[in-house]
Design a protein around this motif. Structure first.
Motif, PDB file in Angstrom:
ATOM      1  N   GLY A 302       0.831  -1.210   0.000  1.00  0.00           N
ATOM      2  CA  GLY A 302       0.000   0.000   0.000  1.00  0.00           C
ATOM      3  C   GLY A 302       0.861   1.253   0.000  1.00  0.00           C
ATOM      4  N   THR A 303       0.275   2.325   0.508  1.00  0.00           N
ATOM      5  CA  THR A 303       0.977   3.615   0.549  1.00  0.00           C
ATOM      6  C   THR A 303       2.331   3.467   1.225  1.00  0.00           C
ATOM      7  OG1 THR A 303      -1.208   4.566   0.884  1.00  0.00           O
ATOM      8  CG2 THR A 303       0.664   6.013   1.279  1.00  0.00           C
ATOM      9  N   MET A 304       2.328   2.884   2.413  1.00  0.00           N
ATOM     10  CA  MET A 304       3.557   2.809   3.187  1.00  0.00           C
ATOM     11  C   MET A 304       4.498   1.751   2.629  1.00  0.00           C
ATOM     12  SD  MET A 304       3.256   5.243   5.159  1.00  0.00           S
ATOM     13  CE  MET A 304       4.777   5.096   6.083  1.00  0.00           C
ATOM     14  N   ASP A 323       2.265  -8.985  -1.294  1.00  0.00           N
ATOM     15  CA  ASP A 323       0.875  -8.528  -1.184  1.00  0.00           C
ATOM     16  C   ASP A 323       0.080  -9.390  -2.154  1.00  0.00           C
ATOM     17  OD1 ASP A 323      -1.600  -7.017  -1.208  1.00  0.00           O
ATOM     18  OD2 ASP A 323      -0.474  -5.265  -0.525  1.00  0.00           O
ATOM     19  N   ALA A 328      -3.498  -3.571  -5.635  1.00  0.00           N
ATOM     20  CA  ALA A 328      -2.525  -2.839  -4.815  1.00  0.00           C
ATOM     21  C   ALA A 328      -1.128  -2.975  -5.419  1.00  0.00           C
ATOM     22  CB  ALA A 328      -2.540  -3.381  -3.387  1.00  0.00           C
ATOM     23  N   VAL A 380       0.826  -3.713   6.695  1.00  0.00           N
ATOM     24  CA  VAL A 380      -0.535  -4.082   6.279  1.00  0.00           C
ATOM     25  C   VAL A 380      -1.527  -3.185   7.030  1.00  0.00           C
ATOM     26  CG1 VAL A 380       0.172  -6.449   5.739  1.00  0.00           C
ATOM     27  CG2 VAL A 380      -0.820  -5.956   7.977  1.00  0.00           C
ATOM     28  N   GLU A 382      -4.023  -1.341   9.552  1.00  0.00           N
ATOM     29  CA  GLU A 382      -3.826  -1.053  10.984  1.00  0.00           C
ATOM     30  C   GLU A 382      -4.841  -1.845  11.811  1.00  0.00           C
ATOM     31  OE1 GLU A 382      -1.360   0.347  12.235  1.00  0.00           O
ATOM     32  OE2 GLU A 382      -1.822   1.661  13.910  1.00  0.00           O
ATOM     33  N   LYS A 387      -2.323  -8.068  11.663  1.00  0.00           N
ATOM     34  CA  LYS A 387      -0.876  -7.985  11.850  1.00  0.00           C
ATOM     35  C   LYS A 387      -0.337  -9.251  12.533  1.00  0.00           C
ATOM     36  CE  LYS A 387      -0.535  -2.918  11.807  1.00  0.00           C
ATOM     37  NZ  LYS A 387       0.162  -2.564  10.590  1.00  0.00           N
ATOM     38  N   ASN A 407       5.349  -1.419  11.015  1.00  0.00           N
ATOM     39  CA  ASN A 407       5.245   0.006  10.723  1.00  0.00           C
ATOM     40  C   ASN A 407       3.952   0.592  11.316  1.00  0.00           C
ATOM     41  OD1 ASN A 407       5.937   2.495   9.322  1.00  0.00           O
ATOM     42  ND2 ASN A 407       4.306   1.996   7.889  1.00  0.00           N
ATOM     43  N   SER A 409       1.151   2.550  13.327  1.00  0.00           N
ATOM     44  CA  SER A 409       1.154   3.933  13.817  1.00  0.00           C
ATOM     45  C   SER A 409       0.802   3.993  15.293  1.00  0.00           C
ATOM     46  CB  SER A 409       0.112   4.770  13.066  1.00  0.00           C
ATOM     47  OG  SER A 409       0.264   4.637  11.688  1.00  0.00           O
ATOM     48  N   PHE A 431       7.827   4.507   9.881  1.00  0.00           N
ATOM     49  CA  PHE A 431       8.178   5.447   8.814  1.00  0.00           C
ATOM     50  C   PHE A 431       7.044   6.463   8.686  1.00  0.00           C
ATOM     51  CE2 PHE A 431      10.561   1.646   7.828  1.00  0.00           C
ATOM     52  CZ  PHE A 431      11.736   2.102   7.241  1.00  0.00           C
TER      53      PHE A 431
HETATM   54  P1  NAD Z   1      -2.772   0.731   2.831  1.00  0.00           P
HETATM   55  O1  NAD Z   1      -4.189   0.394   3.035  1.00  0.00           O
HETATM   56  O2  NAD Z   1      -2.402   1.727   1.788  1.00  0.00           O
HETATM   57  O3  NAD Z   1      -1.948  -0.572   2.497  1.00  0.00           O
HETATM   58  C1  NAD Z   1      -2.068  -1.781   3.164  1.00  0.00           C
HETATM   59  C2  NAD Z   1      -1.702  -2.900   2.192  1.00  0.00           C
HETATM   60  O4  NAD Z   1      -1.553  -4.099   2.926  1.00  0.00           O
HETATM   61  C3  NAD Z   1      -2.720  -3.165   1.089  1.00  0.00           C
HETATM   62  O5  NAD Z   1      -2.072  -3.102  -0.161  1.00  0.00           O
HETATM   63  C4  NAD Z   1      -3.234  -4.577   1.373  1.00  0.00           C
HETATM   64  O6  NAD Z   1      -3.489  -5.291   0.182  1.00  0.00           O
HETATM   65  C5  NAD Z   1      -2.059  -5.157   2.132  1.00  0.00           C
HETATM   66  N1  NAD Z   1      -2.440  -6.238   3.036  1.00  0.00           N
HETATM   67  C6  NAD Z   1      -3.435  -6.261   3.939  1.00  0.00           C
HETATM   68  N2  NAD Z   1      -3.454  -7.422   4.596  1.00  0.00           N
HETATM   69  C7  NAD Z   1      -2.422  -8.149   4.110  1.00  0.00           C
HETATM   70  C8  NAD Z   1      -1.927  -9.444   4.384  1.00  0.00           C
HETATM   71  N3  NAD Z   1      -2.465 -10.194   5.315  1.00  0.00           N
HETATM   72  N4  NAD Z   1      -0.888  -9.872   3.677  1.00  0.00           N
HETATM   73  C9  NAD Z   1      -0.305  -9.097   2.736  1.00  0.00           C
HETATM   74  N5  NAD Z   1      -0.744  -7.878   2.433  1.00  0.00           N
HETATM   75  C10 NAD Z   1      -1.791  -7.410   3.110  1.00  0.00           C
HETATM   76  O7  NAD Z   1      -2.213   1.183   4.255  1.00  0.00           O
HETATM   77  P2  NAD Z   1      -0.977   2.124   4.606  1.00  0.00           P
HETATM   78  O8  NAD Z   1      -1.434   3.519   4.680  1.00  0.00           O
HETATM   79  O9  NAD Z   1       0.158   1.766   3.740  1.00  0.00           O
HETATM   80  O10 NAD Z   1      -0.663   1.670   6.105  1.00  0.00           O
HETATM   81  C11 NAD Z   1      -0.009   0.486   6.422  1.00  0.00           C
HETATM   82  C12 NAD Z   1       0.473   0.528   7.845  1.00  0.00           C
HETATM   83  O11 NAD Z   1       1.333   1.629   8.016  1.00  0.00           O
HETATM   84  C13 NAD Z   1      -0.618   0.695   8.882  1.00  0.00           C
HETATM   85  O12 NAD Z   1      -0.279  -0.032  10.017  1.00  0.00           O
HETATM   86  C14 NAD Z   1      -0.593   2.172   9.162  1.00  0.00           C
HETATM   87  O13 NAD Z   1      -1.089   2.503  10.435  1.00  0.00           O
HETATM   88  C15 NAD Z   1       0.887   2.440   9.073  1.00  0.00           C
HETATM   89  N6  NAD Z   1       1.255   3.819   8.774  1.00  0.00           N
HETATM   90  C16 NAD Z   1       0.531   4.551   7.892  1.00  0.00           C
HETATM   91  C17 NAD Z   1       0.911   5.851   7.615  1.00  0.00           C
HETATM   92  C18 NAD Z   1       0.118   6.680   6.639  1.00  0.00           C
HETATM   93  O14 NAD Z   1       0.123   7.905   6.769  1.00  0.00           O
HETATM   94  N7  NAD Z   1      -0.534   6.090   5.648  1.00  0.00           N
HETATM   95  C19 NAD Z   1       2.020   6.409   8.248  1.00  0.00           C
HETATM   96  C20 NAD Z   1       2.757   5.612   9.115  1.00  0.00           C
HETATM   97  C21 NAD Z   1       2.359   4.325   9.378  1.00  0.00           C
END
Ligand code: NAD
Length: 703
Positions: A302-304, A323, A328, A380, A382, A387, A407, A409, A431
């Motif tokens: 995902g984003t992170m 993933d 995604a 993955v 939150e 997790k 990672n 939050s 991050f």
């Molecule tokens: P996101 O929804 O963009 O991405 C999550 C990804 O995880 C998706 O692509 C999904 O397909 C994948 N996924 C889910 N379950 C899975 C599994 N069992 N096996 C493999 N892949 C799986 O979320 P994000 O924004 O990237 O956030 C991810 C983590 O980073 C969270 O814990 C979030 O709290 C933390 N975080 C986010 C930010 C932010 O600003 N976006 C900043 C710091 C930390």
């Protein structure tokens, strides 16, 4: 600290040797000055060459000296440079490594400058809220023109040798043995002091353009009271170089430097400089050899996850991203490619390097490819159960000595670690978004995280070019825990009748790149909503504004509406536009909750927000979640856009006076409720008339 001396065919070669950076502090300057006087009086010496030991020419002045009041006897780099300028003999520098700040100023005072290809030169003083105060602002405009000199000094970035030669700062660039080349130049050359030249504006630019160039420069830097204090003084110094004879310009530069060295913004920036150097000192942590990270894994594209993967690839560490969601993965592939192509366009990478980096990120749904990873970062959703499932699965696949990181939050690192058989090799690596750009990394220590795991994380942080701050395992860690209080107050102010646009404007004026509401819109109102719900009673607001926004699908920038509205035609859809509908929503919710409407000054608004950060910071220090006030300041400056020239929230509290902050907190607590109760540590510091900056380090405990 030594100055090595060697005579080669009538040329005296001085080698600066003051590890680690050959700093030109007071004491060393005295030694150099004596040696220069001896060379001057020695008839057998035809010229002088300076070079440096320790793979560096010189990193410049000793930053500690800036806070030391010099006495009449103190010798400084300025005295050394004045002696070079006065000397009857030709001087050259042989740079092999960095020549920064005073190191470059010494070079500019010399007649000839030679560097090896690997060398870099720069005048980074502006980054500490200063200006080059040892003649740099006067000599550089005489050497390369005022316009180029301004750009070089206002950015403060170092340039490689080839670029520096192109700019006209260096005379020669050699593969190696700069010393021999410098000796040649001195032997065959005559004196050609820059101080005897006249400054010019720029190549092909008439002198009449001077005032225009200067006024444009003043317009391009931040306002004096908002991060631009040193920049304006630096421009004044360059103006003096253009308009005044050298000696007058030097005197003006010295006066401006004195003003800056005592200025609040420079103290704040120097605090950040020193705080950064403390970060990896963990009291009570036994020394441990870090493990080598040759291959990484990331779960979640995902984003992170995609940002973290780019970060590894950029540091030369191959990474496997797992993933199973095709959509995604496709999006992540595009993000990665887009990022590297952008760097090619910007000239930062060659096509070949970009291709190589792209190849070092492998997307797959085959978990077995992670078996030989040295570290696996989970990114993955939150959600604790998701997790834990991920880590349970990883346990049976990844080699037993590998480190697992989350990672997350906000979630509990220890609870996740309990899903594995390796809690000692488990920690949080938090991050910030976008992970490949934001410089901050919070390293979250679980109860059982081993010294070796922490040592590996700090080393990895360095490899990934992040600034790493240790945090205890507590809700929201350091940064987010504090931002919740800040966001709470932003919402409270809007409930009391201050428009979100005004709140944001006040914080931008304070120096944040964006205000709290624009920040919420960027990270997503749904994210705030989830966090609020997960905190139960504690997270509950006074009104239902956030629920209402989520119901209305106003999730922030991503839905083109949140606290503000967005329009593709305005700032590419990223520029907040005030929305009366939201203001009405706040008013309506406030009426329902019986919240009185008030008027506030800009200072009231600023204090409500910044003091919320300070008070929470004080709690986190006492709880041991943060080790030092400086650690909190680094988190805020590098992760949340707190204005660096204000030094971070805890430094700012010291500047305002902890007693003043305390009195205001008490007032807020009386007026608004117990969420404002001053942290006992803050109360203690206030009552003793102390400062956070003298607060003693505590061992990190887990809250
Ligand atoms: P996101 O929804 O963009 O991405 C999550 C990804 O995880 C998706 O692509 C999904 O397909 C994948 N996924 C889910 N379950 C899975 C599994 N069992 N096996 C493999 N892949 C799986 O979320 P994000 O924004 O990237 O956030 C991810 C983590 O980073 C969270 O814990 C979030 O709290 C933390 N975080 C986010 C930010 C932010 O600003 N976006 C900043 C710091 C930390």
């Amino acid at each position: 600290m030594q100055l090595h001396t060697k005579d080669v065919d009538g040329v005296r070669v001085f080698t600066l040797d003051n590890p680690p950076i050959n700093a030109l502090g007071f004491k060393f300057s005295e030694t150099i000055l004596e040696a220069l006087n001896a060379a001057e009086n020695d008839g057998s010496v035809k010229g002088v060459v300076f070079t440096g030991a320790n793979n560096i020419f010189s990193g410049g002045a000793d930053v500690n000296d800036f806070s030391t009041e010099p006495t009449a006897e103190t010798k400084t780099i300025r005295d050394v440079i004045a002696a070079v300028d006065r000397s009857s003999k030709p001087y050259a520098v042989a740079i092999d490594g960095n020549a920064l700040g005073g190191g470059l100023e010494l070079s500019l005072a010399s007649d000839y400058r030679v560097a090896t290809k690997r060398s870099k030169v720069g005048l980074p003083e502006i980054k500490l809220g200063l200006l080059p105060g040892a003649g740099g602002t006067q000599r550089l405009p005489r050497l390369i023109g005022a316009q180029a000199a301004l750009e070089f000094m206002l950015k403060g970035n170092s340039q490689n040798a080839d670029k520096a030669k192109e700019l006209g700062i260096l005379d020669e660039v050699v593969e190696d043995d700069a010393v021999s080349a410098a000796i040649e130049l001195v032997r065959g050359g005559t004196k050609r002091r820059i101080s005897e030249k006249t400054a010019f504006i720029g190549k092909g630019i008439t002198a009449q353009a001077g005032p225009f160039v200067v006024s444009q420069a003043h317009k391009m830097v931040p306002a004096e009271d908002n991060g631009g204090f040193a920049a304006h003084k630096l421009i004044d110094a360059v103006e003096a170089a253009v308009e005044m004879p050298f000696a007058f310009g030097i005197a003006r530069e010295a006066r401006l430097f004195e003003e800056l060295v005592r200025s609040a913004p420079s103290f704040a920036l120097r605090h950040i400089f020193f705080a950064e150097r403390e970060l990896s000192k963990i009291p009570g942590l036994p020394a441990a050899e870090p493990l080598e990270v040759k291959k990484a894994g990331v779960i979640g594209a995902g984003t992170m996850g995609s940002g973290i993967a780019i970060t590894f690839a950029q540091a030369g560490i191959p990474v496997v991203v797992v993933d199973s969601n095709d959509e995604a993965v496709d999006k992540a592939r595009q993000t990665v490619m887009g990022m590297f192509m952008y760097q090619v366009q910007k000239g930062k990478l060659t096509q070949e390097e970009a291709w190589k980096r792209g190849q070092s990120i492998k997307f797959t749904d085959d978990w077995s490819e992670l078996s030989d990873a040295d570290v696996v970062v989970e990114a993955v959703f939150e959600n604790m159960d998701v997790k834990k499932d991920v880590f349970t699965k990883l346990e049976s696949i990844v080699k037993p000595e590998a480190i697992f990181a989350s990672n997350t939050s906000t979630l509990d690192i220890d609870e996740m670690a309990s899903a594995t058989k390796r809690p000692a090799q488990f920690l949080g690596l938090h991050f910030f978004v976008p992970a490949n750009i934001m410089p901050l990394l919070e390293i979250v220590r679980g109860t059982e995280t081993s010294p070796q795991t922490l040592a590996t994380a700090f080393k990895l942080g360095k490899t990934l070019r992040k600034t790493s701050v240790l945090s205890g395992n507590a809700f929201g860690f350091i940064g987010n825990r504090m931002i919740f209080d800040y966001a709470r107050e932003a919402v409270a102010l809007a409930e009391e009748g201050v428009s979100p646009m005004r709140v944001d404007a006040v914080m931008k004026k304070f120096g944040f790149p964006m205000g709290p509401f624009a920040m919420s819109d960027l990270s997503g109102i749904d994210v705030a909503w989830h966090i609020q719900k997960s905190r139960g009673e504690e997270g509950k607001g006074r009104t239902n504004v956030i629920d209402r926004l989520v119901e209305l699908k106003r999730l922030g920038q991503k839905t083109m509406a949140g606290y503000f509205k967005y329009d593709k035609a305005v700032g590419k859809g990223r520029e907040p536009i005030a929305d009366p509908q939201v203001e009405e929503l706040f008013a309506e919710e406030a009426r329902k909750a019986g919240i009185a409407q008030r008027t506030y000054t800009d200072e009231d608004i600023r204090d409500r927000l910044v003091y919320a950060l300070i008070n929470r910071g004080a709690f986190l220090l006492a709880e041991g979640v943060a080790l030092r006030p400086g650690d909190i300041d680094i988190v805020y400056v590098y992760g949340y856009g707190f204005p660096p020239h204000r030094g971070g929230p805890m430094w700012y509290a010291d500047e305002v006076g902890v007693d003043t902050v305390y009195a205001k907190l008490e007032e807020f607590a009386r007026e608004f409720g117990p969420q404002w109760t001053p942290a006992p540590l803050l109360a203690e510091i206030a009552k003793s008339g102390g400062k956070f900056s003298t607060y003693k380090q505590k061992e990190l405990v887990n809250a």
